[in-house]
Motif scaffolding. Structure first.
Motif, PDB file in Angstrom:
ATOM      1  N   PHE A  77     -20.599  -9.131  24.385  1.00  0.00           N
ATOM      2  CA  PHE A  77     -20.784  -9.732  25.527  1.00  0.00           C
ATOM      3  C   PHE A  77     -20.949  -8.566  26.463  1.00  0.00           C
ATOM      4  O   PHE A  77     -20.279  -7.462  26.661  1.00  0.00           O
TER       5      PHE A  77
ATOM      6  N   ASN B 276     -11.209  -1.887  19.360  1.00  0.00           N
ATOM      7  CA  ASN B 276     -11.581  -2.253  20.802  1.00  0.00           C
ATOM      8  C   ASN B 276     -12.080  -1.091  21.778  1.00  0.00           C
ATOM      9  O   ASN B 276     -11.219  -0.316  21.976  1.00  0.00           O
TER      10      ASN B 276
ATOM     11  N   LYS C 165     -12.242 -15.249  26.038  1.00  0.00           N
ATOM     12  CA  LYS C 165     -12.993 -15.443  24.975  1.00  0.00           C
ATOM     13  C   LYS C 165     -13.951 -14.266  24.690  1.00  0.00           C
ATOM     14  O   LYS C 165     -14.132 -13.696  23.692  1.00  0.00           O
ATOM     15  N   GLN C 166     -14.784 -14.203  25.665  1.00  0.00           N
ATOM     16  CA  GLN C 166     -16.093 -13.514  25.532  1.00  0.00           C
ATOM     17  C   GLN C 166     -15.488 -12.021  25.726  1.00  0.00           C
ATOM     18  O   GLN C 166     -16.276 -10.955  25.132  1.00  0.00           O
ATOM     19  N   ARG C 167     -14.380 -11.532  26.041  1.00  0.00           N
ATOM     20  CA  ARG C 167     -14.068 -10.245  25.959  1.00  0.00           C
ATOM     21  C   ARG C 167     -13.088  -9.899  24.807  1.00  0.00           C
ATOM     22  O   ARG C 167     -12.532  -9.041  24.637  1.00  0.00           O
ATOM     23  N   GLY C 168     -12.915 -10.807  24.040  1.00  0.00           N
ATOM     24  CA  GLY C 168     -12.335 -10.689  22.900  1.00  0.00           C
ATOM     25  C   GLY C 168     -10.745 -10.690  23.066  1.00  0.00           C
ATOM     26  O   GLY C 168     -10.031 -10.184  22.243  1.00  0.00           O
TER      27      GLY C 168
ATOM     28  N   SER D 279     -17.805  -5.434  23.902  1.00  0.00           N
ATOM     29  CA  SER D 279     -18.319  -5.892  25.235  1.00  0.00           C
ATOM     30  C   SER D 279     -18.393  -4.838  26.305  1.00  0.00           C
ATOM     31  O   SER D 279     -17.520  -3.955  26.099  1.00  0.00           O
ATOM     32  N   GLN D 280     -19.231  -4.993  27.270  1.00  0.00           N
ATOM     33  CA  GLN D 280     -19.316  -4.226  28.430  1.00  0.00           C
ATOM     34  C   GLN D 280     -19.516  -2.914  27.959  1.00  0.00           C
ATOM     35  O   GLN D 280     -19.122  -1.941  28.796  1.00  0.00           O
TER      36      GLN D 280
ATOM     37  N   ASN E 152     -14.963  -4.609  18.970  1.00  0.00           N
ATOM     38  CA  ASN E 152     -15.015  -5.327  20.311  1.00  0.00           C
ATOM     39  C   ASN E 152     -15.999  -4.224  20.995  1.00  0.00           C
ATOM     40  O   ASN E 152     -15.566  -2.921  21.377  1.00  0.00           O
TER      41      ASN E 152
ATOM     42  N   TYR F  13     -17.710  -8.642  18.983  1.00  0.00           N
ATOM     43  CA  TYR F  13     -17.836  -9.130  20.623  1.00  0.00           C
ATOM     44  C   TYR F  13     -18.714  -7.908  21.253  1.00  0.00           C
ATOM     45  O   TYR F  13     -18.494  -6.872  21.234  1.00  0.00           O
TER      46      TYR F  13
END
Lengths: 447, 497
Positions: free
Chosen positions: A406, A360, B381-384, A385-386, A383, A404
């Motif tokens: 996002f 992550n 959810k979108q952040r895992g 994301s961001q 992960n 992920y």
């Protein structure tokens, strides 16, 4: 004109049915010896022949217009013709006063044919299962591989079944429209065809779904379950590509938006959170303690397990802690950077985690970029994301199951094409604001 | 410096005052006797010793390994205090609609006790409109227009049953495993067992909304007989996040630090003398409080979240709204908090007032939380985070299929009485099956007909997803090992993914 005549079929059918049933009653009375009814029966039989003929003609005209399930039409038509022939034969026999047991059997056969014809006809107007009382539950076809799925049967029909059939099927035909079968869909409703191949905007089956919810023509009517964003994209795509009833997903061209929507239908692959059958050395407790004292969350994943989970909590590691982390590289399976920034020395250590399954890096920056990720044999969850990462080759992660992205700068469509078997969550979910979310419900609002 | 010396002096004096003859006798008796007893019992209780040693007084909140590899690493528990009506939200009963206004059949009343219903009440049909949603075709009412879109993420438990029909004991049972005061809450057990990831934040945070604390009071997030360091820390989304955490006026951070060091030194001395682990955890708490002064206001500030996130949750910055707490819950879990407990007050819809009616008040309670709960699930959810965060929703019991008739007279508004026999809860994330419904009630939603589960089963399931065998997570107190689920509880395997 012919369409106009055809319309009368469902109305006319009741005439011969009535006559023939009545005729049977009088034939029975004759059988009982009530000879005074002989003439009455003659009249009824004479009347039933032209009414049956006329009904058959209108029926033929109606079916010629198309739109009915062809197999049922075939059965209905031929049982109708058989019925007509039987009626004529019975009339002749009656006229000739033939009263044998064979003649009586023919009456019974006629009655059976009558009910069969009626049943098939009922199936045509009310749907094939119109007799079954229970709610026939639509069984959604299971998709194992989206590319191999049938566009209509596996993707479009389930939407129609869940969102439209309650009003547009055998049960009900609002707007004289049925959507529970190819022939019905092609036939259209009271204002004509609902699909114009290749032209979604001109297809009522699609355009009505886009209308404002308050619009009277909006489908499904306000308050009923609405199609999702993905479902709308897929219906549009289906019509745009010609509204085929037998093509597979892989046979049709698709743009990025469609790929994303299709991707959401791909079943989610299960995965194991721990690597299988690897032997690793005992956890170095001293190294673990060093990291704990530094304020890092590190613990075994289970009391008896040789594997470790680590949360950096965005902390930047110094030389000593990095050494400790490196000495645990075989044991670490779940690693969460917790944001913050990774320098090249930290990256060197992290990329040496040979058994890691879940990584992550949400909200993390890295001075060495992220391409080094493409190098883990056991990684199943990643992960990103961001993160500010914009281009990444992840083809080396052969076991990857979840990704992920996002809020990252990655090109989602490219990723989906490159990693078709990976479940990719691109996020950006929206929860719309409804009027009710910001207003108070009052007594006057109860309807 | 001088002040610190004075403090040490004072502590020493207090100690000498306690060193009386009686005290000496007690100490030596307990010491010697205990030693002997310990060696007798030692051979057969190694298990319990191991369990009790989960508490490391010097480092009480350090992240620890559970019994086995977990599915979830944190929990967000959304407790709708007052008990929402399952018959208006999830448990669709068309038969009840047909019976609307009829006298309740005697068979439902014989041998039953209700909180307020007396005599023969009338049946009350569902006030909401229901439809099925998602691939899972789950029933949801029009009171929850947002939640409809996320049913494929959750497992519904349609036949939860409890044996308490008053708020305080039922809340205690749900949160502490006992209807009586004094047991540690679920969040305390979890932080006791797992510690927490982020040592700068409390491991167990409580956020309340709806204008009042739950009926059972603060003891439903208390630590009971567990060391007090495991109790829930109540944070507020308005004003100071944690009360009494700010430095008093005129005290600088350095001075604060010096005084905490002095206090801790005294406490250390005290510990050397008496060996009471509670002293050590007090030291740890002082230190944590000092760190939290910086980190808590940071994490509790939702203003730095982007506008689209505020829009998604429907937050009301500056107010103590449920939506703000939902967003905070996500932030806290993201920052490594182990257990976040939300209590939203005001779901007790008897029909004695407009706000407490199932056709008006309940609609507004739903409006105040539906969007935020949906956003919370999607945002996790979108952040895992949803895969590793267990989200639980529910009240302390359900509501009757009959209209409440207080003192035998119909109430002014439409309402339902407390009902312990069957109600709905849901769980999502953290290894729970997606898009699933378990358990069923009879035609009118009166009692469970299949898949019946109890608060103990829910507690056992939560612990299981965190990696614990609920029968082995114990703490030695008053001579016997205690556990959250007491002598009950079965993991609800049917809803595990």
């Amino acid at each position: 004109m012919s369409e106009f005549i055809g319309q009368f079929h469902p109305l006319l059918v009741h005439l011969p049915i009535g006559f023939l049933l009545l005729a049977s009653v009088f034939r029975f009375l004759l059988f009982q010896g009530k000879e005074q009814f002989r003439e009455t029966l003659s009249i009824i039989l004479i009347l039933s022949i032209p009414s049956t003929v006329f009904t058959a003609i209108t029926g033929y005209i109606l079916s010629d217009g198309g739109g009915y399930a062809s197999e049922l039409v075939f059965k209905h038509q031929w049982s109708g013709i058989a019925l007509l022939s039987l009626t004529i034969v019975l009339y002749v026999l009656h006229f000739k006063e033939v009263r044998t047991s064979l003649e009586r059997v023919l009456w019974i056969v006629m009655l059976l044919t009558l009910s069969l014809t009626g049943h098939f006809g009922g199936g045509l107007t009310h749907g094939e299962n119109y007799l079954s009382l229970g709610t026939d539950v639509y069984e959604r076809p299971a998709i194992t591989d989206v590319e191999e799925a049938l566009v209509y049967q596996d993707i479009i029909e389930p939407v129609l079944a869940q969102k439209c059939w309650s009003c547009h099927s055998g049960k009900k035909q609002k707007g004289e429209l049925r959507l529970d079968g190819k022939d019905w869909i092609l036939k259209g409703g009271e204002s004509g065809q609902v699909i114009a191949a290749h032209k979604p905007a001109q297809s009522e089956l699609y355009s009505r779904l886009l209308l404002d919810k308050q619009d009277d023509d909006h489908m499904p009517p306000d308050g009923k379950p609405q199609p999702t964003k993905e479902e709308l994209i897929l219906i549009q795509w289906w019509i745009e590509t010609g509204g085929s009833f037998d093509k597979k997903v892989k046979d049709l061209p698709k743009n990025g938006q469609v790929s994303l929507a299709l991707h959401s239908l791909q079943p989610k692959a299960e995965y194991k959170r721990l690597p299988k059958e690897v032997k690793v050395k005992e956890v170095d407790l001293k190294a673990m303690k060093t990291l704990q004292d530094f304020g890092i969350a590190i613990s075994k994943v289970g009391a008896e397990s040789p594997f470790l989970q680590v949360s950096l909590l965005g902390k930047r590691l110094d030389k000593k802690t990095l050494e400790s982390l490196a000495s645990l590289s075989e044991n670490i399976v779940w690693f969460n950077s917790g944001g913050g920034s990774l320098d090249s020395a930290s990256v060197e250590v992290i990329r040496s985690f040979s058994n890691i399954t879940e990584l992550n890096l949400s909200g993390t920056t890295s001075s060495s970029g992220f391409q080094w990720i493409n190098n883990y044999d056991n990684l199943v969850v990643l992960n990103l994301s961001q993160t500010k990462v914009s281009d990444l080759d992840l083809s080396g992660l052969s076991k990857l199951k979840r990704l992920y992205v996002f809020g990252s700068d990655l090109n989602k469509q490219k990723l989906i094409q490159a990693l078709p078997k990976v479940q990719i969550d691109t996020g950006n979910y929206v929860v719309p604001t409804y009027p009710g979310d910001t207003t108070v419900f009052r007594k006057e609002d109860i309807i | 410096m001088g002040r610190r010396k004075d403090l040490v002096q004072e502590a020493l004096e207090a100690k000498f005052q306690q060193q009386t003859r009686r005290n000496f006798l007690k100490e030596s008796f307990m010491g010697l006797g205990g030693l002997a007893l310990g060696s007798f019992l030692g051979s057969c209780s190694s298990d319990q010793k191991a369990a009790s040693s989960l508490f490391d007084p010097a480092n009480p909140l350090m992240a620890k390994a559970p019994h086995f590899a977990p599915k979830a690493k944190s929990v967000i528990y959304l407790h709708m205090a007052g008990a929402p009506s399952q018959l208006e939200l999830f448990d669709f009963k068309p038969e009840l609609h047909k019976m609307d206004g009829q006298d309740c059949p005697q068979s439902f009343l014989e041998g039953k006790k209700f909180a307020f219903i007396r005599g023969v009440p009338k049946m009350l049909g569902p006030q909401a409109k229901f439809a099925q949603y998602g691939q899972s075709q789950a029933w949801v009412s029009n009171y929850l227009p947002h939640f409809q879109s996320v049913v494929d993420e959750v497992s519904f438990l349609k036949a939860v049953t409890t044996d308490q029909f008053n708020h305080a004991p039922a809340q205690l049972l749900m949160q502490t495993g006992s209807a009586r005061l004094g047991r540690p809450s679920m969040g305390s057990w979890v932080t006791y067992g797992l510690g927490t990831e982020n040592q700068d934040l409390p491991g167990f945070v409580v956020l309340t909304s709806g204008g009042a604390n739950p009926d059972a009071g603060k003891s439903i997030w208390g630590s009971g007989f567990l060391p007090s360091v495991y109790q829930g820390v109540q944070c507020r989304s308005q004003g100071d996040p944690i009360l009494f955490l700010n430095d008093p006026e005129g005290i600088s951070r350095d001075l604060r630090k010096a005084s905490i060091e002095a206090i801790n030194k005294v406490n250390q001395e005290e510990f050397k003398e008496y060996g009471d682990p509670e002293t050590l955890s007090r030291i740890a708490q002082y230190e944590m409080a000092y760190r939290m002064q910086i980190s808590v206001p940071e994490v509790m500030n939702i203003n730095d979240e982007p506008a689209y996130i505020h829009e998604m949750y429907g937050t009301q910055p500056g107010k103590s709204a449920f939506a703000n707490n939902a967003l905070l819950a996500r932030k806290l879990v993201e920052k490594g908090v182990r257990f976040v407990q939300l209590f939203d007050w005001g779901w007790d819809t008897h029909g004695t007032s407009e706000g407490g009616s199932i056709d008006i008040g309940l609609v507004n309670k739903c409006r105040g939380s539906d969007k935020a709960i949906t956003a919370l699930l999607l945002d996790l959810k979108q952040r895992g985070l949803l895969e590793e965060t267990l989200v639980v929703w529910g009240g302390e019991f359900g509501r009757t299929p009959m209209a409440e008739n207080r003192e035998g007279k119909p109430n002014a508004f439409k309402g339902r009485d407390h009902h312990a026999e069957a109600f709905t809860m849901w769980m999502a994330g953290g290894g729970i099956k997606k898009g699933f419904t378990y358990g069923e009630t009879d035609e009118i939603g009166y009692s469970a007909v299949s898949g019946k589960v109890t608060p103990y089963d829910i507690q056992a399931t939560i612990l299981d997803q965190l990696g614990f065998n609920h029968e082995k997570l114990t703490y030695e107190f008053q001579g016997r090992p205690f556990r959250l689920t007491d002598v009950e509880g079965n993991v609800i395997r049917e809803i595990l993914g």
